[in-house]
Design a protein around this motif. Sequence first.
Motif, PDB file in Angstrom:
ATOM      1  N   LEU A  37       0.844  -1.186   0.000  1.00 28.62           N
ATOM      2  CA  LEU A  37       0.000   0.000   0.000  1.00 28.62           C
ATOM      3  C   LEU A  37       0.880   1.238   0.000  1.00 28.62           C
ATOM      4  N   ILE A  38       0.323   2.355  -0.388  1.00 28.54           N
ATOM      5  CA  ILE A  38       1.052   3.622  -0.386  1.00 28.54           C
ATOM      6  C   ILE A  38       0.541   4.489   0.750  1.00 28.54           C
ATOM      7  N   ASP A  39       1.412   5.293   1.296  1.00 24.19           N
ATOM      8  CA  ASP A  39       1.020   6.295   2.283  1.00 24.19           C
ATOM      9  C   ASP A  39      -0.056   7.195   1.673  1.00 24.19           C
ATOM     10  N   PRO A  40      -1.149   7.451   2.392  1.00 28.69           N
ATOM     11  CA  PRO A  40      -2.237   8.258   1.821  1.00 28.69           C
ATOM     12  C   PRO A  40      -1.812   9.635   1.333  1.00 28.69           C
ATOM     13  N   LYS A  41      -0.726  10.178   1.844  1.00 24.68           N
ATOM     14  CA  LYS A  41      -0.316  11.519   1.413  1.00 24.68           C
ATOM     15  C   LYS A  41       0.190  11.530  -0.026  1.00 24.68           C
ATOM     16  N   LEU A  42       0.438  10.358  -0.599  1.00 26.73           N
ATOM     17  CA  LEU A  42       0.929  10.289  -1.979  1.00 26.73           C
ATOM     18  C   LEU A  42      -0.153   9.827  -2.953  1.00 26.73           C
ATOM     19  N   THR A  43      -1.397   9.999  -2.589  1.00 27.72           N
ATOM     20  CA  THR A  43      -2.473   9.653  -3.517  1.00 27.72           C
ATOM     21  C   THR A  43      -2.483  10.605  -4.698  1.00 27.72           C
ATOM     22  N   LYS A  44      -3.123  10.155  -5.777  1.00 30.57           N
ATOM     23  CA  LYS A  44      -3.231  10.965  -6.990  1.00 30.57           C
ATOM     24  C   LYS A  44      -4.697  11.199  -7.319  1.00 30.57           C
ATOM     25  N   ARG A  45      -4.944  12.119  -8.225  1.00 30.51           N
ATOM     26  CA  ARG A  45      -6.308  12.475  -8.587  1.00 30.51           C
ATOM     27  C   ARG A  45      -6.795  11.695  -9.801  1.00 30.51           C
ATOM     28  N   SER A  46      -6.086  10.661 -10.161  1.00 29.95           N
ATOM     29  CA  SER A  46      -6.513   9.835 -11.298  1.00 29.95           C
ATOM     30  C   SER A  46      -6.292   8.368 -10.961  1.00 29.95           C
ATOM     31  N   ARG A  47      -7.130   7.530 -11.546  1.00 35.15           N
ATOM     32  CA  ARG A  47      -6.988   6.093 -11.367  1.00 35.15           C
ATOM     33  C   ARG A  47      -5.817   5.581 -12.208  1.00 35.15           C
ATOM     34  N   GLY A  48      -5.503   4.310 -12.038  1.00 32.89           N
ATOM     35  CA  GLY A  48      -4.509   3.691 -12.902  1.00 32.89           C
ATOM     36  C   GLY A  48      -3.396   2.983 -12.158  1.00 32.89           C
ATOM     37  N   GLU A  49      -3.266   3.236 -10.851  1.00 26.88           N
ATOM     38  CA  GLU A  49      -2.202   2.596 -10.080  1.00 26.88           C
ATOM     39  C   GLU A  49      -2.781   1.687  -9.006  1.00 26.88           C
ATOM     40  N   GLN A  50      -3.899   1.059  -9.338  1.00 27.09           N
ATOM     41  CA  GLN A  50      -4.522   0.101  -8.431  1.00 27.09           C
ATOM     42  C   GLN A  50      -4.448  -1.280  -9.098  1.00 27.09           C
ATOM     43  N   PHE A  51      -3.793  -2.233  -8.434  1.00 27.77           N
ATOM     44  CA  PHE A  51      -3.515  -3.528  -9.042  1.00 27.77           C
ATOM     45  C   PHE A  51      -4.020  -4.656  -8.146  1.00 27.77           C
ATOM     46  N   LEU A  52      -4.723  -5.606  -8.776  1.00 28.08           N
ATOM     47  CA  LEU A  52      -5.181  -6.815  -8.097  1.00 28.08           C
ATOM     48  C   LEU A  52      -4.620  -8.030  -8.831  1.00 28.08           C
ATOM     49  N   PHE A  53      -4.152  -9.011  -8.068  1.00 27.29           N
ATOM     50  CA  PHE A  53      -3.604 -10.229  -8.671  1.00 27.29           C
ATOM     51  C   PHE A  53      -4.142 -11.436  -7.917  1.00 27.29           C
ATOM     52  N   VAL A  54      -4.489 -12.487  -8.656  1.00 21.62           N
ATOM     53  CA  VAL A  54      -4.815 -13.759  -8.044  1.00 21.62           C
ATOM     54  C   VAL A  54      -3.837 -14.783  -8.612  1.00 21.62           C
ATOM     55  N   ASN A  55      -3.064 -15.397  -7.727  1.00 23.16           N
ATOM     56  CA  ASN A  55      -1.998 -16.311  -8.145  1.00 23.16           C
ATOM     57  C   ASN A  55      -1.111 -15.664  -9.198  1.00 23.16           C
ATOM     58  N   ASP A  56      -0.800 -14.391  -8.960  1.00 21.63           N
ATOM     59  CA  ASP A  56       0.069 -13.554  -9.807  1.00 21.63           C
ATOM     60  C   ASP A  56      -0.539 -13.221 -11.169  1.00 21.63           C
ATOM     61  N   ARG A  57      -1.794 -13.534 -11.371  1.00 16.69           N
ATOM     62  CA  ARG A  57      -2.490 -13.159 -12.603  1.00 16.69           C
ATOM     63  C   ARG A  57      -3.285 -11.874 -12.341  1.00 16.69           C
ATOM     64  N   PRO A  58      -3.091 -10.813 -13.152  1.00 19.33           N
ATOM     65  CA  PRO A  58      -3.847  -9.579 -12.933  1.00 19.33           C
ATOM     66  C   PRO A  58      -5.332  -9.795 -13.230  1.00 19.33           C
ATOM     67  N   PHE A  59      -6.171  -9.180 -12.430  1.00 22.31           N
ATOM     68  CA  PHE A  59      -7.608  -9.254 -12.693  1.00 22.31           C
ATOM     69  C   PHE A  59      -8.271  -7.972 -12.221  1.00 22.31           C
ATOM     70  N   GLN A  60      -9.519  -7.775 -12.665  1.00 17.46           N
ATOM     71  CA  GLN A  60     -10.303  -6.610 -12.268  1.00 17.46           C
ATOM     72  C   GLN A  60     -11.464  -7.059 -11.395  1.00 17.46           C
ATOM     73  N   HIS A  61     -11.754  -6.241 -10.383  1.00 20.46           N
ATOM     74  CA  HIS A  61     -12.899  -6.537  -9.510  1.00 20.46           C
ATOM     75  C   HIS A  61     -13.367  -5.194  -8.945  1.00 20.46           C
TER      76      HIS A  61
END
Length: 609
Positions: free
Chosen positions: A245-269
Motif C-alpha cells: 500500500l502507499i502512504d495516503p499523502k501520496l495519492t493521486k487524482r486519477s486512477r490507474g495505479e490500483q492492481f489486483l492479482f490472483v496467483n500472480d495473474r492480474p484481474f479486475q474486480h
Amino acid sequence: MSKDTDTSNSIIRQLPPEISNKIAAGEVIQRPSSVVKELIDNAIDAGADHIKIIIQNAGRTLIQVIDNGSGMGEEDIRPCFERHATSKIQDIDDLFRVRTLGFRGEAMASIASVSQVTLKTKRPEDEVGYIYEIWGGEEKKFEPAGVDDGTSIAIRNLFYNVPARRQFLKTDATEFRHILKTVQQAAIPNPDIGFELIADTDTIYDLPREQPIKDRIADMFGKSYKASLIKFEEQTSYVTVRGILIDPKLTKRSRGEQFLFVNDRPFQHRYLTHVVLSIYDTWTGENDYPFFAIFIDIDPMQVDVNVHPAKEEVKFEDERSIIKLTKSVVKKALNEQFLVPEVRHQEGEERSSGFGSDFSSDFNFGSSNKSSSSSPVKFPSRINFDRSHRGSGDDVARNLYQHDSEYQFKGEERSENRPERMTDRGFWQLHDRYILTQTRSGLCMIDQQAAHKRIIYEKALTATESSLPSTQQLLFAQTVDFSATEFSLLEELHPIIQRMGFNVQMMSGNTVMISGVPADIDIGDEQSVLKAMLHQYQELEGKLELDARHKLAIAFASKTAIPKGKKLTDMEMENLVDQLFACKEPYVDPMKKATIVYMPLDEIQARFR
C-alpha cells in the motif's frame, strides 16, 4: 433407400480459417496491449528471467518481445500458431486449476491472422534454432538459423489486413499507456524477472532481476514512493492476502495505479477495488486514488479465471470471505502504520486540493500549507476577456444585476437584462461557500468554487489561443522525474501545455525540465500543479466529448479554483462576481454545473404564507 442430401441451397456454411481467425482476433486481440500481454505471458510461462519489450508507434508498427526462456523445438513452431493448440492444458480438469498465463491456444493464431509475424527460437539443448515467418495466417519462411537461446517474436503492422480494426485504435499516446499498464501488471508480481521496455528508442523501464519489490515499485512509479510503501500479509488455511500500500499523502487524482492479482495473474474486480479505496477515505479526499498492489494466493480450484473473454475478471468460489479478509488486512495495515483514530469529514466539507489557497483567477497559486481562512485572497482588477460581443467592461459592471423576472439562472442562454446590483445592499457569504446578493426582484446565489472554475477555464482557453503565451522564466530551471504514464501523457499534451504558458522540455527517460510557467503562477509549486493537471485530465478522458485543449483547461481550472470553505472579503466577492459576468458563459462551470441560482421575490414571499 438412402438418398443423398442436396446441400446446394444451404445458407449455412463453414467459415474459412482465414475469416474465423480474424473473428477470433477481434475477441482476443483488442489493441496492441493485448498482443504485448500474450507475448509477455508466454515468456513468463517459458521460465524466462529477463524479458525485453520493444515498441514502435505504440505497437502499430512493431511489437517485439525477446526472452531467455526455454524456447521451442522444430516440431512445436507450426502448432504454436494453430487454433486450440497449447502446451498449457492436457485434460479438462486443467481448465479449473490454471496456474499458467495467456489465452491457452487462442491468441497466437489470432495474432498471426492480423499481422506479419517473425519468430526466432532455440532451446538451450539444441545446436541450432529456427526462423519462422507467417503473414496474415500464411506461412512465408521456415528454416534453421543461428539464434540465441529463448524466443524472439516480432509482430509488425498489426491489423494491416483488417483496416476497420486499425481505424478504431486510439492515439499513439493512449495506446502506449495501455501497453505501459500491461507491462506494469507483469513486472509487479514478478520481481525475480528483469524487464526492459523500449519505446521508439527511449528506454522507459530497465528493471533488474531479483529486485526487491519496494525498489521495483519505486523504479516504475517514482522514487518518492520508496519510503512511503506499506507491506502487509495475512495467511489462512484457505487463502493468503498480501501486498503493498502507499502512504495516503501520496495519492493521486486519477486512477490507474490500483492492481489486483490472483496467483500472480492480474484481474479486475470493481467491488473489491471500491472496498480498498473506501478504507483510504479516512485519510484522503473523495477523488483521491492511492497506489496499491494486492496479491491473493489461493488454490486454483477455488477460482475460475475463464469467466471473461479477455481473462480480465475471475470468479471466486467464496467471494465474500476473500473480500472480508482483504478489507480486514488492508485496514489493519493502515491503522498500524498511522496509529490514529478514524476521523470523518463533516457532511459537505471539502478539503483544499492544495492549490489556490491564495485565490486568483489570473493563474496565481498559493502555498498549500496556508489555512483556508488566512491570508488575503488576491484578484486581478479585470480578466482580459474579449468582450466584443457583449459590450464594454463598463456596461458589464453597470448591468451586472439587472434582472428580467422571466429569466431563471439555470445555464440557459444569457438574458439581455441581467441583474443590477443595488449598491447599498452588498454581498453576504453563506457557510463560506456561496455568495448571496439582493437583486431588484429577488435573491441571487452564486457557488464561489463553480464560479471561479468558469473564470479560470475561460482564461486558460484564451491563453491556448494566443500566439505568444505569457510565460515567466524561472530563475533556476527545475528537473522533475515523472512516472512513465505521466511522461507519456505529458508528451501527448506538450504543445497545448506550452501554449498555456508552461515552458517544459522533454528530456531522456521520464525526466522533464520546467524553465517557465504561466505569468501569474506563484513560484514554487510548478511541478505539483503540472502533475495534478495530468491526473485530472486522465480522469476526464472518456467522460467528455471534448478536444484535448478544452479538457486540459477544465483540468487546470479544477486544480486551481478556490476551495469551498474559503472566507472572502466583500471586495473579493465583488471582484469574483464581476469576473464571472465577464465570461462568455457565466451561468455554468466547465462541467455544466450551475454557478448561479436565482430566487424571485414572489417565491420567497410564498414560502412565508
